[in-house]
Write an enzyme that holds these catalytic residues in place. Structure first.
Site, PDB file in Angstrom:
ATOM      1  CG  HIS A   1      -1.957   0.842   1.338  1.00 13.88           C
ATOM      2  ND1 HIS A   1      -1.765   2.362   1.978  1.00 13.88           N
ATOM      3  CD2 HIS A   1      -3.196   0.776   1.126  1.00 13.88           C
ATOM      4  CE1 HIS A   1      -2.735   2.873   1.833  1.00 13.88           C
ATOM      5  NE2 HIS A   1      -3.814   2.215   1.413  1.00 13.88           N
TER       6      HIS A   1
ATOM      7  CG  ASP B   1       0.514  -2.371   6.011  1.00 14.43           C
ATOM      8  OD1 ASP B   1      -0.214  -2.500   6.586  1.00 14.43           O
ATOM      9  OD2 ASP B   1       0.455  -1.692   4.726  1.00 14.43           O
TER      10      ASP B   1
ATOM     11  CD  GLN C   1      -7.280  -5.392   3.699  1.00 15.50           C
ATOM     12  OE1 GLN C   1      -6.945  -4.137   3.526  1.00 15.50           O
ATOM     13  NE2 GLN C   1      -8.198  -6.046   3.865  1.00 15.50           N
TER      14      GLN C   1
ATOM     15  CE  LYS D   1      -7.231  -0.914   5.822  1.00 15.79           C
ATOM     16  NZ  LYS D   1      -7.792  -0.227   4.596  1.00 15.79           N
TER      17      LYS D   1
ATOM     18  CB  CYS E   1      -3.577   3.302  -1.684  1.00 18.80           C
ATOM     19  SG  CYS E   1      -4.652   4.570  -1.442  1.00 18.80           S
TER      20      CYS E   1
END
Lengths: 404, 153
Positions: free
Chosen positions: A118, A195, A198, A221, A361
């Protein structure tokens, strides 16, 4: 066995109209209990946390710090000192880049990320490597979206100072071999940042088992409010880092010329914090734990399989990433011959179907797969097979609307 | 008109069978217009003789609304003076922003007036105005628009 219907009633927005919400990778929906927790905070214990010497402030502080404990337990941190509340994954990544990256990356060093990242895990490292005259190296996935051992072993070297990698891709949905990559990177003496934006809402995360030195994710999220995010950092690393933002409540002692900083984690939380957001995040994590990752993963796999099987019957659709639905983490990114993704999204919106269209993104990945932009349908545990079937019907109608 | 009707009746014709798509030999003005958020990416080319737009063409790719809008724009501006074309772009953008609703004023836009409904779809406004904004910029600031005919010499 639970069913999605058992949970749908907890989400007021899901019974509003006949909308099919398939943009869960962008943000998920909020259950009643999260909204109630925020309301309860403001109605019953609102005061500026960490400052006031009176009951309400003490209570606000307690609720904020309890949330931190819940987060620490949720991701397997060693202590609450390792949990920094930020606004979102982007801010968490910037904190690491500015406070750790700029201090520890030097001329000639290398920072390794992947082409699937991202933008929030690309731009901070472009900044660091440009400023420090270091090199930014990209890992690339194979046809199935997999970063192979050959790939990361050839690119992570003794020159690598930082490896920053997405746990789950927001475009392919693939879970990267972050544990293996971290182990190899550590052998080479590099620091590993993950990261988890997700990943955290969809799969169990244990930062110590994964070998993450830093791990970032966003609340929104995983059903928490927007504007609350988390950065996990290994305590010994955080202790040696300078503050990212300076100002109120992150200090120990301030004179006209100088200041000493507060202890962890407050050193990294300048200004009035998002206490209600943290309280909402705690409620969301508890809700998610009650639903359970077993059910979440099973439901996402079931829906993804049905969706991909249905889409494969439409010869003009191309699906990106793995051919195995189990490896999509609820995300199906696709294009349609002759129809721009934005037009797909607009036509589906006419049928009350919400899907994302654009570059997600992740422009370097779009360039890598050779698509200017793509459409993305992403599900969560509260989505149903019936919704998938309706989505497929509407999807099959898009091309005729577009004049084919 | 709903969005599907708009696509079926106007947009598709211009998107699937554009009249002005391609590359012009020796344009006087050439400018690239991009919508970074969605990837619409066009290059507009104009032939301007004695202050009058003699020909307009575009290349590139983008969503159906961006492609149809720029194709309709070309239809409307060929044969007009630079000043008229700039004024027309102002009318179109005013319409898309929902600021101009006067029927008579909109008649000037001819077929392009069909895109009026985009004013109710904020997410698609940028797509619809890309070509018009690009044209306005190259006519108002020709120094920023590359002059290919001299570059090629």
């Amino acid at each position: 066995m639970a069913r999605p219907e058992d949970y749908r009633k907890d989400f007021p927005i899901l019974s509003k109209g006949d909308y099919i919400y398939f943009d869960n990778a962008a943000t998920s929906q909020r259950p009643d209990c999260v909204v109630d927790a925020i309301k309860d905070f403001y109605e019953n214990s609102n005061a500026n946390p960490l400052r006031g010497l009176y009951d309400w402030s003490v209570e606000a502080t307690e609720r904020y710090e309890n949330a931190r404990k819940t987060v620490a337990d949720f991701i397997g941190a060693s202590s609450t000192e390792e949990i920094i509340f930020t606004r979102n994954t982007t801010e968490s990544m910037n904190l690491v880049a500015y406070s750790y990256g700029l201090e520890n990356v030097n001329e000639g060093d290398e920072v390794v990320i992947s082409v699937m990242e991202h933008h929030s895990n690309i731009l901070p490292w472009q900044m660091v490597t440009k400023q420090k005259k270091a090199r930014l190296v990209y890992l690339e996935p194979d046809e199935e979206g997999v970063i192979t051992p050959e790939e990361y072993k050839s690119k992570i070297t003794d020159r690598t100072k930082i490896v920053s990698i997405g746990h789950v891709s927001n475009v392919f949905g693939i879970t990267n071999p972050v544990r293996e990559i971290a182990a190899y990177a550590h052998e080479k003496g590099a620091t590993v940042i993950m990261d988890g934006a997700q990943a955290a809402p969809h799969i169990p995360v244990n930062v110590r088992e994964l070998g993450a030195d830093f791990y970032a994710f966003s609340g929104h999220k995983l059903m928490a409010p927007m504007g609350i995010g988390v950065l996990y950092g290994r305590k010994d690393l955080l202790e040696n880092m300078k503050p990212f933002l300076t100002g109120g409540e992150m200090i120990e002692y301030v004179t006209r010329e100088d200041a000493t900083y507060a202890e962890l984690p407050h050193k990294f939380e300048a200004g009035t914090v998002n206490a209600a957001g943290a309280v909402g995040l705690e409620a969301a994590i508890k809700y998610l734990q009650n639903v359970g990752f077993d059910f979440i993963e099973e439901q996402e796999k079931k829906l993804t399989k049905r969706m991909m099987e249905g889409m494969k019957k439409l010869p003009y659709i191309k699906i990106y990433g793995s051919s195995d639905p189990d490896k999509h983490s609820g995300i199906v990114t696709f294009t349609m011959d002759g129809v721009h993704p934005h037009d797909i999204s607009s036509v589906l919106n006419d049928d009350h179907v919400c899907v994302r269209a654009g570059h997600h993104c992740a422009q370097p990945l779009m360039q890598f797969i050779g698509a200017g932009s793509t459409a993305r349908a992403s599900v969560y545990f509260y989505n149903t097979e019936e919704e998938v079937d309706r989505f497929l019907e509407h999807l099959a109608g898009v091309r005729s609307v577009m004049g084919y | 008109m709903d969005l599907k009707g708009l696509y079926r009746e106007i947009v598709n014709e211009h998107n699937l069978r554009p009249s002005h798509k391609g590359n012009m030999e020796k344009p006087d003005l050439i400018l690239r217009g991009v919508n970074p958020s969605c990837g619409d990416d066009i290059t507009l080319q104009l032939k301007v003789v004695d202050g009058v737009i003699e020909d307009a063409m575009f290349s590139g790719s983008g969503c159906a609304i961006s492609q149809a809008s720029v194709d309709m724009m070309a239809d409307q501006v060929i044969g007009r003076s630079k000043e008229d074309a700039i004024k027309l772009a102002g009318t179109f953008m005013g319409m898309i922003k929902g600021e101009i609703k006067d029927e008579e004023e909109l008649e000037e836009l001819d077929e392009a007036a069909a895109l009026q409904d985009i004013s109710h779809m904020p997410a698609r406004v940028k797509c619809a105005v890309l070509g018009w904004k690009t044209m306005q910029k190259m006519l108002e600031h020709p120094e920023e628009a590359g002059n290919v005919s001299t570059e090629n010499q």
